[in-house]
Scaffold this motif. Sequence first.
Motif, PDB file in Angstrom:
ATOM      1  N   PHE A   1       1.162   9.282  -5.862  1.00  0.00           N
ATOM      2  CA  PHE A   1       1.146  10.525  -5.340  1.00  0.00           C
ATOM      3  C   PHE A   1       2.339  11.379  -6.025  1.00  0.00           C
ATOM      4  CE2 PHE A   1       2.439  14.000  -2.191  1.00  0.00           C
ATOM      5  CZ  PHE A   1       1.098  14.507  -2.386  1.00  0.00           C
ATOM      6  N   PHE A   2       3.210  10.677  -6.112  1.00  0.00           N
ATOM      7  CA  PHE A   2       4.356  11.489  -6.825  1.00  0.00           C
ATOM      8  C   PHE A   2       4.687  11.308  -8.099  1.00  0.00           C
ATOM      9  CE2 PHE A   2       5.779  11.490  -2.220  1.00  0.00           C
ATOM     10  CZ  PHE A   2       5.869  12.926  -1.980  1.00  0.00           C
ATOM     11  N   LYS A   3       3.963  10.246  -8.541  1.00  0.00           N
ATOM     12  CA  LYS A   3       4.053   9.947 -10.186  1.00  0.00           C
ATOM     13  C   LYS A   3       5.569   9.291 -10.569  1.00  0.00           C
ATOM     14  CE  LYS A   3      -0.207  11.335 -10.884  1.00  0.00           C
ATOM     15  NZ  LYS A   3      -1.211  10.566 -10.504  1.00  0.00           N
ATOM     16  N   ASP A   4       6.051   8.806  -9.446  1.00  0.00           N
ATOM     17  CA  ASP A   4       7.322   8.143  -9.667  1.00  0.00           C
ATOM     18  C   ASP A   4       7.404   6.812  -8.861  1.00  0.00           C
ATOM     19  OD1 ASP A   4      10.080   7.892  -9.756  1.00  0.00           O
ATOM     20  OD2 ASP A   4      10.605   9.890  -9.234  1.00  0.00           O
ATOM     21  N   LYS A   5       7.723   5.939  -9.626  1.00  0.00           N
ATOM     22  CA  LYS A   5       7.777   4.450  -8.804  1.00  0.00           C
ATOM     23  C   LYS A   5       9.168   4.263  -8.109  1.00  0.00           C
ATOM     24  CE  LYS A   5       4.323   1.838 -11.717  1.00  0.00           C
ATOM     25  NZ  LYS A   5       4.206   0.772 -12.144  1.00  0.00           N
ATOM     26  N   TYR A   6      10.108   5.110  -8.653  1.00  0.00           N
ATOM     27  CA  TYR A   6      11.410   4.912  -7.748  1.00  0.00           C
ATOM     28  C   TYR A   6      11.307   5.642  -6.373  1.00  0.00           C
ATOM     29  CZ  TYR A   6      14.146   3.527 -11.798  1.00  0.00           C
ATOM     30  OH  TYR A   6      14.088   2.704 -13.023  1.00  0.00           O
ATOM     31  N   LEU A   7      10.513   6.698  -6.343  1.00  0.00           N
ATOM     32  CA  LEU A   7      10.107   7.089  -4.850  1.00  0.00           C
ATOM     33  C   LEU A   7       9.329   6.275  -4.196  1.00  0.00           C
ATOM     34  CD1 LEU A   7       9.606  11.070  -5.553  1.00  0.00           C
ATOM     35  CD2 LEU A   7      11.270  10.070  -4.259  1.00  0.00           C
ATOM     36  N   GLY A   8       8.556   5.576  -4.756  1.00  0.00           N
ATOM     37  CA  GLY A   8       7.858   4.551  -4.165  1.00  0.00           C
ATOM     38  C   GLY A   8       8.750   3.184  -3.281  1.00  0.00           C
ATOM     39  N   LEU A   9       9.769   2.789  -4.363  1.00  0.00           N
ATOM     40  CA  LEU A   9      10.801   1.990  -3.785  1.00  0.00           C
ATOM     41  C   LEU A   9      11.650   2.589  -2.764  1.00  0.00           C
ATOM     42  CD1 LEU A   9      12.166   0.523  -7.041  1.00  0.00           C
ATOM     43  CD2 LEU A   9      11.030  -0.641  -5.389  1.00  0.00           C
ATOM     44  N   ILE A  10      11.890   3.966  -2.656  1.00  0.00           N
ATOM     45  CA  ILE A  10      12.713   4.718  -1.778  1.00  0.00           C
ATOM     46  C   ILE A  10      12.039   4.463  -0.317  1.00  0.00           C
ATOM     47  CG2 ILE A  10      13.554   6.731  -1.009  1.00  0.00           C
ATOM     48  CD1 ILE A  10      14.553   7.239  -3.871  1.00  0.00           C
ATOM     49  N   THR A  11      10.693   4.899  -0.590  1.00  0.00           N
ATOM     50  CA  THR A  11       9.805   4.885   0.698  1.00  0.00           C
ATOM     51  C   THR A  11       9.976   3.690   1.376  1.00  0.00           C
ATOM     52  OG1 THR A  11       8.567   6.600  -0.658  1.00  0.00           O
ATOM     53  CG2 THR A  11       7.594   5.209   1.536  1.00  0.00           C
ATOM     54  N   ILE A  12       9.455   2.402   0.697  1.00  0.00           N
ATOM     55  CA  ILE A  12       9.630   1.178   1.344  1.00  0.00           C
ATOM     56  C   ILE A  12      10.974   0.747   1.539  1.00  0.00           C
ATOM     57  CG2 ILE A  12       7.444   0.581  -0.121  1.00  0.00           C
ATOM     58  CD1 ILE A  12       9.442  -1.502  -1.334  1.00  0.00           C
TER      59      ILE A  12
ATOM     60  N   LEU B   1       0.767  -1.204  -0.120  1.00  0.00           N
ATOM     61  CA  LEU B   1       0.043  -0.036  -0.072  1.00  0.00           C
ATOM     62  C   LEU B   1       0.955   1.307   0.083  1.00  0.00           C
ATOM     63  CD1 LEU B   1      -2.821  -0.995   2.369  1.00  0.00           C
ATOM     64  CD2 LEU B   1      -2.839  -0.809  -0.041  1.00  0.00           C
ATOM     65  N   MET B   2       1.912   1.212   0.730  1.00  0.00           N
ATOM     66  CA  MET B   2       2.791   2.385   1.014  1.00  0.00           C
ATOM     67  C   MET B   2       3.626   2.624  -0.428  1.00  0.00           C
ATOM     68  SD  MET B   2       5.514   3.367   3.664  1.00  0.00           S
ATOM     69  CE  MET B   2       5.190   2.076   4.618  1.00  0.00           C
ATOM     70  N   TYR B   3       3.948   1.487  -1.160  1.00  0.00           N
ATOM     71  CA  TYR B   3       4.460   1.686  -2.516  1.00  0.00           C
ATOM     72  C   TYR B   3       3.709   2.161  -3.516  1.00  0.00           C
ATOM     73  CZ  TYR B   3       6.249   0.457  -7.024  1.00  0.00           C
ATOM     74  OH  TYR B   3       6.770   0.202  -8.279  1.00  0.00           O
TER      75      TYR B   3
END
Length: 154
Positions: free
Chosen positions: A138-149, A130-132
Amino acid sequence: MKNRLINNLFIVTVLIQVCICVYFGSSKIGLFGDEIWSYNLANCYFEPLLGDASQYYNTWLDSDFWQSRITVSENTAFAYNSVIYNQSLDVHPPLYYILLHTVCSFYPNEFSKWFGIIPNIICFIIIQILMYKSTSEFFKDKYLGLITIVLYGF
Protein backbone atom coordinates in the motif's frame (compact mmCIF):
# COMPACT_ATOMS: atom_id res chain seq x y z
CA MET A 1 20.86 -6.88 -0.83
CA LYS A 2 18.32 -4.41 0.61
CA ASN A 3 15.44 -6.89 0.14
CA ARG A 4 17.43 -9.64 1.86
CA LEU A 5 18.12 -7.37 4.84
CA ILE A 6 14.45 -6.39 5.13
CA ASN A 7 13.34 -10.03 4.82
CA ASN A 8 15.80 -11.04 7.53
CA LEU A 9 14.60 -8.20 9.78
CA PHE A 10 11.02 -9.37 9.23
CA ILE A 11 11.88 -12.97 10.14
CA VAL A 12 13.90 -11.98 13.22
CA THR A 13 11.16 -9.60 14.39
CA VAL A 14 8.44 -12.24 14.10
CA LEU A 15 10.65 -14.88 15.76
CA ILE A 16 11.29 -12.57 18.72
CA GLN A 17 7.58 -11.85 18.98
CA VAL A 18 6.74 -15.57 18.89
CA CYS A 19 9.36 -16.24 21.58
CA ILE A 20 7.71 -13.60 23.76
CA CYS A 21 4.31 -15.22 23.17
CA VAL A 22 5.70 -18.63 24.11
CA TYR A 23 7.36 -17.19 27.22
CA PHE A 24 4.16 -15.57 28.45
CA GLY A 25 2.17 -18.67 27.46
CA SER A 26 4.44 -20.91 29.51
CA SER A 27 4.24 -18.47 32.44
CA LYS A 28 0.45 -18.46 32.34
CA ILE A 29 -1.22 -19.97 35.39
CA GLY A 30 -4.95 -20.58 35.28
CA LEU A 31 -7.51 -19.38 32.75
CA PHE A 32 -9.40 -16.14 32.40
CA GLY A 33 -13.20 -16.44 32.24
CA ASP A 34 -13.33 -15.78 28.49
CA GLU A 35 -10.79 -18.51 27.89
CA ILE A 36 -12.90 -21.05 29.78
CA TRP A 37 -15.91 -20.02 27.70
CA SER A 38 -13.90 -20.40 24.48
CA TYR A 39 -13.09 -24.01 25.36
CA ASN A 40 -16.69 -24.54 26.46
CA LEU A 41 -18.16 -23.16 23.22
CA ALA A 42 -15.68 -25.15 21.13
CA ASN A 43 -15.96 -28.46 22.95
CA CYS A 44 -19.19 -28.81 24.91
CA TYR A 45 -21.50 -30.98 22.83
CA PHE A 46 -24.65 -29.03 21.86
CA GLU A 47 -24.85 -27.23 25.20
CA PRO A 48 -23.32 -23.76 25.12
CA LEU A 49 -23.31 -21.34 28.00
CA LEU A 50 -24.45 -23.82 30.68
CA GLY A 51 -27.99 -23.95 29.31
CA ASP A 52 -30.31 -22.91 32.13
CA ALA A 53 -27.73 -21.52 34.54
CA SER A 54 -30.26 -21.18 37.36
CA GLN A 55 -29.84 -24.88 38.14
CA TYR A 56 -26.24 -24.09 39.15
CA TYR A 57 -27.00 -21.19 41.51
CA ASN A 58 -25.49 -21.71 44.97
CA THR A 59 -23.97 -24.99 43.81
CA TRP A 60 -20.33 -25.97 43.84
CA LEU A 61 -19.26 -27.04 40.35
CA ASP A 62 -16.37 -29.44 40.82
CA SER A 63 -13.43 -29.98 38.52
CA ASP A 64 -15.09 -32.98 36.82
CA PHE A 65 -17.96 -30.74 35.75
CA TRP A 66 -15.62 -28.18 34.18
CA GLN A 67 -13.37 -30.87 32.69
CA SER A 68 -16.36 -32.32 30.85
CA ARG A 69 -17.27 -28.88 29.49
CA ILE A 70 -13.85 -27.77 28.24
CA THR A 71 -12.55 -31.03 26.77
CA VAL A 72 -13.66 -33.13 23.84
CA SER A 73 -14.86 -36.65 24.56
CA GLU A 74 -13.94 -39.47 22.22
CA ASN A 75 -17.55 -39.57 21.00
CA THR A 76 -17.65 -35.86 20.15
CA ALA A 77 -14.27 -35.36 18.48
CA PHE A 78 -14.49 -33.41 15.23
CA ALA A 79 -18.20 -32.69 15.82
CA TYR A 80 -18.24 -29.40 13.95
CA ASN A 81 -22.03 -29.30 13.83
CA SER A 82 -21.98 -28.85 17.61
CA VAL A 83 -19.42 -26.03 17.40
CA ILE A 84 -21.51 -24.21 14.80
CA TYR A 85 -24.67 -24.75 16.86
CA ASN A 86 -22.99 -23.43 20.01
CA GLN A 87 -21.75 -20.36 18.14
CA SER A 88 -25.16 -19.72 16.64
CA LEU A 89 -26.31 -18.94 20.20
CA ASP A 90 -23.30 -16.71 20.89
CA VAL A 91 -22.04 -13.52 19.27
CA HIS A 92 -18.74 -14.61 17.70
CA PRO A 93 -17.99 -16.04 14.25
CA PRO A 94 -17.21 -19.76 14.46
CA LEU A 95 -13.78 -20.00 12.75
CA TYR A 96 -11.67 -19.66 15.90
CA TYR A 97 -13.87 -22.15 17.77
CA ILE A 98 -13.64 -24.61 14.88
CA LEU A 99 -9.83 -24.34 15.02
CA LEU A 100 -9.82 -24.78 18.79
CA HIS A 101 -12.18 -27.76 18.57
CA THR A 102 -9.98 -29.33 15.88
CA VAL A 103 -6.88 -29.12 18.05
CA CYS A 104 -8.73 -30.42 21.11
CA SER A 105 -10.23 -33.28 19.07
CA PHE A 106 -6.78 -34.78 18.60
CA TYR A 107 -6.52 -35.10 22.40
CA PRO A 108 -9.87 -36.39 23.71
CA ASN A 109 -10.51 -36.03 27.45
CA GLU A 110 -7.33 -33.98 27.85
CA PHE A 111 -6.85 -30.30 28.50
CA SER A 112 -3.88 -28.04 27.94
CA LYS A 113 -3.60 -24.28 27.77
CA TRP A 114 -1.43 -24.89 24.69
CA PHE A 115 -4.45 -26.16 22.73
CA GLY A 116 -5.56 -22.52 22.64
CA ILE A 117 -2.18 -20.79 22.66
CA ILE A 118 -0.67 -22.59 19.66
CA PRO A 119 -3.52 -21.75 17.22
CA ASN A 120 -3.31 -18.15 18.46
CA ILE A 121 0.42 -18.04 17.71
CA ILE A 122 -0.13 -19.53 14.25
CA CYS A 123 -2.84 -16.96 13.52
CA PHE A 124 -0.55 -14.23 14.85
CA ILE A 125 2.21 -15.25 12.41
CA ILE A 126 -0.26 -15.30 9.50
CA ILE A 127 -1.57 -11.86 10.49
CA GLN A 128 1.99 -10.49 10.72
CA ILE A 129 2.78 -11.77 7.22
CA LEU A 130 -0.42 -10.35 5.74
CA MET A 131 -0.04 -7.04 7.56
CA TYR A 132 3.58 -6.68 6.44
CA LYS A 133 2.76 -7.49 2.83
CA SER A 134 -0.34 -5.30 2.61
CA THR A 135 1.27 -2.31 4.34
CA SER A 136 4.44 -2.59 2.26
CA GLU A 137 2.39 -2.81 -0.93
CA PHE A 138 0.00 0.00 0.00
CA PHE A 139 2.74 2.47 0.96
CA LYS A 140 5.32 1.07 -1.49
CA ASP A 141 7.77 0.99 1.41
CA LYS A 142 8.93 -2.22 3.12
CA TYR A 143 10.31 -0.28 6.09
CA LEU A 144 6.79 0.93 6.88
CA GLY A 145 5.70 -2.69 6.68
CA LEU A 146 8.34 -3.55 9.30
CA ILE A 147 7.29 -0.64 11.51
CA THR A 148 3.69 -1.82 11.30
CA ILE A 149 4.46 -5.35 12.47
CA VAL A 150 6.73 -4.04 15.23
CA LEU A 151 3.98 -1.74 16.51
CA TYR A 152 1.28 -4.39 16.25
CA GLY A 153 3.35 -7.34 17.50
CA PHE A 154 5.04 -5.74 20.47
